[in-house]
Design a protein around this motif. Structure first.
Motif, PDB file in Angstrom:
ATOM      1  N   ARG A 127       0.881  -1.157   0.068  1.00  0.00           N
ATOM      2  CA  ARG A 127       0.091   0.077  -0.073  1.00  0.00           C
ATOM      3  C   ARG A 127       0.982   1.268  -0.182  1.00  0.00           C
ATOM      4  NH1 ARG A 127      -5.220  -1.021   1.695  1.00  0.00           N
ATOM      5  NH2 ARG A 127      -5.897  -3.157   1.222  1.00  0.00           N
ATOM      6  N   ARG A 128       0.305   2.251  -0.514  1.00  0.00           N
ATOM      7  CA  ARG A 128       0.929   3.783  -0.511  1.00  0.00           C
ATOM      8  C   ARG A 128       1.138   4.213   0.883  1.00  0.00           C
ATOM      9  NH1 ARG A 128      -1.171   8.204  -2.524  1.00  0.00           N
ATOM     10  NH2 ARG A 128      -3.472   7.280  -2.480  1.00  0.00           N
ATOM     11  N   VAL A 129       2.112   4.528   1.521  1.00  0.00           N
ATOM     12  CA  VAL A 129       2.349   5.226   2.736  1.00  0.00           C
ATOM     13  C   VAL A 129       2.826   6.631   2.717  1.00  0.00           C
ATOM     14  CG1 VAL A 129       2.318   2.969   3.776  1.00  0.00           C
ATOM     15  CG2 VAL A 129       4.605   4.133   3.262  1.00  0.00           C
ATOM     16  N   ARG A 130       2.728   7.472   3.652  1.00  0.00           N
ATOM     17  CA  ARG A 130       3.656   8.765   3.823  1.00  0.00           C
ATOM     18  C   ARG A 130       4.070   8.895   5.177  1.00  0.00           C
ATOM     19  NH1 ARG A 130       0.118  12.727   1.477  1.00  0.00           N
ATOM     20  NH2 ARG A 130      -0.701  12.847   3.543  1.00  0.00           N
ATOM     21  N   LEU A 131       5.257   9.213   5.229  1.00  0.00           N
ATOM     22  CA  LEU A 131       5.805   9.485   6.662  1.00  0.00           C
ATOM     23  C   LEU A 131       5.369  10.560   7.223  1.00  0.00           C
ATOM     24  CD1 LEU A 131       9.602   8.567   5.524  1.00  0.00           C
ATOM     25  CD2 LEU A 131       7.928   7.071   6.539  1.00  0.00           C
ATOM     26  N   ARG A 132       5.164  10.530   8.574  1.00  0.00           N
ATOM     27  CA  ARG A 132       4.478  11.462   9.277  1.00  0.00           C
ATOM     28  C   ARG A 132       5.438  12.542   9.692  1.00  0.00           C
ATOM     29  NH1 ARG A 132      -0.601   9.906  11.156  1.00  0.00           N
ATOM     30  NH2 ARG A 132      -1.065   7.530  11.182  1.00  0.00           N
ATOM     31  N   GLY A 133       5.201  13.802   9.788  1.00  0.00           N
ATOM     32  CA  GLY A 133       6.138  14.808  10.207  1.00  0.00           C
ATOM     33  C   GLY A 133       5.543  16.135   9.825  1.00  0.00           C
ATOM     34  N   PRO A 134       6.353  17.290  10.016  1.00  0.00           N
ATOM     35  CA  PRO A 134       5.814  18.749   9.258  1.00  0.00           C
ATOM     36  C   PRO A 134       6.062  18.840   7.991  1.00  0.00           C
ATOM     37  CG  PRO A 134       7.850  18.595  10.485  1.00  0.00           C
ATOM     38  CD  PRO A 134       7.410  17.222  10.802  1.00  0.00           C
ATOM     39  N   PRO A 135       5.471  19.709   7.363  1.00  0.00           N
ATOM     40  CA  PRO A 135       5.550  19.740   5.604  1.00  0.00           C
ATOM     41  C   PRO A 135       6.846  20.178   5.468  1.00  0.00           C
ATOM     42  CG  PRO A 135       4.023  21.436   6.768  1.00  0.00           C
ATOM     43  CD  PRO A 135       4.291  20.508   7.703  1.00  0.00           C
ATOM     44  N   THR A 136       7.695  20.937   6.054  1.00  0.00           N
ATOM     45  CA  THR A 136       8.955  21.436   5.870  1.00  0.00           C
ATOM     46  C   THR A 136       9.817  21.031   6.926  1.00  0.00           C
ATOM     47  OG1 THR A 136       8.500  23.668   6.695  1.00  0.00           O
ATOM     48  CG2 THR A 136       7.894  23.220   4.484  1.00  0.00           C
ATOM     49  N   GLY A 137      11.115  20.950   6.550  1.00  0.00           N
ATOM     50  CA  GLY A 137      12.209  20.612   7.455  1.00  0.00           C
ATOM     51  C   GLY A 137      12.022  19.299   8.141  1.00  0.00           C
ATOM     52  N   LEU A 138      11.453  18.344   7.432  1.00  0.00           N
ATOM     53  CA  LEU A 138      11.167  17.131   8.140  1.00  0.00           C
ATOM     54  C   LEU A 138      12.627  16.528   7.893  1.00  0.00           C
ATOM     55  CD1 LEU A 138       9.509  14.611   9.153  1.00  0.00           C
ATOM     56  CD2 LEU A 138       9.116  14.022   6.807  1.00  0.00           C
ATOM     57  N   GLN A 139      13.243  15.961   9.105  1.00  0.00           N
ATOM     58  CA  GLN A 139      14.401  15.275   9.216  1.00  0.00           C
ATOM     59  C   GLN A 139      13.943  13.875  10.250  1.00  0.00           C
ATOM     60  OE1 GLN A 139      18.227  17.104   9.883  1.00  0.00           O
ATOM     61  NE2 GLN A 139      17.033  19.046   9.671  1.00  0.00           N
ATOM     62  N   GLY A 165       4.512  21.775   0.341  1.00  0.00           N
ATOM     63  CA  GLY A 165       4.038  23.138   0.590  1.00  0.00           C
ATOM     64  C   GLY A 165       4.703  23.981   1.229  1.00  0.00           C
ATOM     65  N   ALA A 166       4.282  25.211   1.792  1.00  0.00           N
ATOM     66  CA  ALA A 166       4.849  26.331   2.506  1.00  0.00           C
ATOM     67  C   ALA A 166       4.215  26.270   4.037  1.00  0.00           C
ATOM     68  CB  ALA A 166       4.419  27.597   1.819  1.00  0.00           C
ATOM     69  N   THR A 167       5.239  26.641   4.840  1.00  0.00           N
ATOM     70  CA  THR A 167       4.882  26.806   6.278  1.00  0.00           C
ATOM     71  C   THR A 167       5.193  28.123   6.873  1.00  0.00           C
ATOM     72  OG1 THR A 167       5.504  24.382   6.488  1.00  0.00           O
ATOM     73  CG2 THR A 167       5.335  25.752   8.408  1.00  0.00           C
ATOM     74  N   SER A 168       4.383  28.700   7.836  1.00  0.00           N
ATOM     75  CA  SER A 168       4.741  30.118   8.240  1.00  0.00           C
ATOM     76  C   SER A 168       5.971  29.984   9.164  1.00  0.00           C
ATOM     77  CB  SER A 168       3.468  30.659   9.146  1.00  0.00           C
ATOM     78  OG  SER A 168       3.305  29.649  10.048  1.00  0.00           O
TER      79      SER A 168
END
Length: 414
Positions: free
Chosen positions: A185-197, A228-231
């Motif tokens: 199945r398709r998955v996506r790693l959890r975390g903030p939209p930017t700066g993910l490490q 995407g963008a993050t404030s």
């Protein structure tokens, strides 16, 4: 003179000794007893071997049943935490056959076990970062024992893709371990939209402790492609990069979520899409314009399959094909018809245009098969990262049209 007198006696001595009938019966009885003991010993060894094989088979059946339950639990909960490896872009139902002598990778295979699952993601070559979208893979076959004193130090695909870490190989100083990884199945790693490490597995030279210094699998903190963008306030509130919690040979768990669009279900129908009513009751059908675009894609996929499976297509040196036996010369190092027949068997029936997400995933896996033909641009990673069915269909449509132009000799890929 003395030797000449004794020579006739030495030559005739065997003829003078004749055992009695009773002696012959005793010798024969002893031979029969030895033979019976040998047969009995052989039978006991065979029975013990069969009993051991039966225990191993029962253990594997129990392991697979437990693995099925764990995988189903992941789907019901909508995610979980598993090891993540940057390996190669894979799509649901694709099968990747690997051979490895990498210690860390084989330890992972041994730990998750037959039927176990982990997450596979890929590298975004343009940004030099990892993609946060990937696929849940299941270890369908593996010959690595659960406990071994010598476990596999690089990994390669049996028929590798040139842009993957699997294309690296090392002389097998020890035995290779084979495994079959199946996309689920398709998955996506959890975390903030930017700066993910996150701390994940990746092939790097610094993880190789040998003198040769080739790329080896190791776990470390890696950067991921932004979404995407993050404030500024949200970015300031993001947690710092995870610290190295263990040695690079020790894998760690990474949280993820399972992705599934409403029109994706036919791709996972056990009996095939032909046995599934679509759309399902309660689901709203996709827009008519999207269904029309998916129908055009479905027709182009059939045209692509006919061209790609024909050996005469590759007689034209102008056709770009990474699987050529020699660059710039006619002929391939594999049979395209057999490869695509196996790929289609693995992928199952083609989803209908009314299921555009499923069709786009199926088509991406078809034109970027494993092993690679090298006649299409790589689209699997982009399809996994795409937002919505319309974007996925458009991505695969562009790749298929570009590949058809290449296969017809009108426009080479590069």
């Amino acid at each position: 003179r003395r030797a000449m007198r004794t020579l006739p006696l030495l030559l005739t001595a065997p003829l003078l000794y004749r055992p009695s009938a009773a002696r012959c019966r005793l010798i024969a009885a002893n031979d029969d007893e030895v033979l019976r003991r040998r047969i009995a010993s052989q039978l006991r060894a065979e029975e013990e071997k069969l009993a051991q094989e039966k225990l191993v088979l029962q253990s594997r059946v129990a392991d697979l049943a437990a693995a099925d339950a764990r995988e189903q639990e992941i789907y019901e909960e909508g995610g979980g935490a598993l090891p993540v490896v940057c390996l190669d872009a894979m799509l649901p139902r694709q099968q990747l056959r690997v051979e490895t002598d990498d210690d860390t990778f084989c330890r992972l295979l041994r730990d998750v076990g037959l039927g176990g699952v982990f997450v596979v993601t890929s590298l975004h070559f343009g940004q030099k970062r990892l993609r946060r979208s990937g696929v849940l893979v299941r270890v369908s076959l593996v010959d690595a024992p659960r406990e071994s004193d010598s476990t596999p130090t690089s990994v390669r695909a049996i028929a590798p893709h040139r842009a993957s870490p699997l294309s690296l190989t090392r002389a097998a100083r020890r035995g290779q371990v084979s495994a079959l990884l199946v996309g689920r199945r398709r998955v996506r790693l959890r975390g903030p939209p930017t700066g993910l490490q996150l701390r994940v597995g990746r092939w790097r030279r610094e993880y190789d402790d040998s003198i040769v210094s080739e790329r080896a699998l190791g776990w470390g903190v890696e950067r991921f492609v932004d979404r995407g963008a993050t404030s500024a306030a949200a970015a300031a509130a993001m947690p710092a990069a995870a610290a190295e919690a263990a040695h690079h040979t020790e894998w760690s768990l990474t949280p993820f979520e399972v992705l599934a669009d409403a029109d994706e279900a036919p791709l996972y129908e056990p009996g095939g899409v032909c046995d599934a009513a679509w759309p399902a009751e309660g689901d709203s059908p996709p827009p008519a314009s999207l269904v029309e675009a998916a129908a055009r894609l479905s027709a182009d996929l059939e045209a692509w399959r006919r061209l790609a499976a024909e050996r005469s297509t590759y007689d034209d040196p102008a056709v770009t094909a990474g699987a050529r036996a020699r660059r710039g010369e006619p002929g391939l190092r594999l049979d395209p018809a057999l490869l695509l027949a196996r790929v289609c068997r693995d992928l199952g029936p083609k989803p209908p245009p009314e299921a555009p997400t499923a069709l786009a995933l199926w088509g991406g896996a078809l034109i970027n098969p494993l092993p690679s033909l090298g006649v299409s641009t790589e689209v699997r990673g982009a399809v996994l990262e795409a937002q919505g069915a319309a974007e996925r269909v458009a991505l695969v449509q562009r790749a298929v049209s570009r590949s058809i132009a290449n296969l017809e000799g009108r426009r080479p890929l590069f």
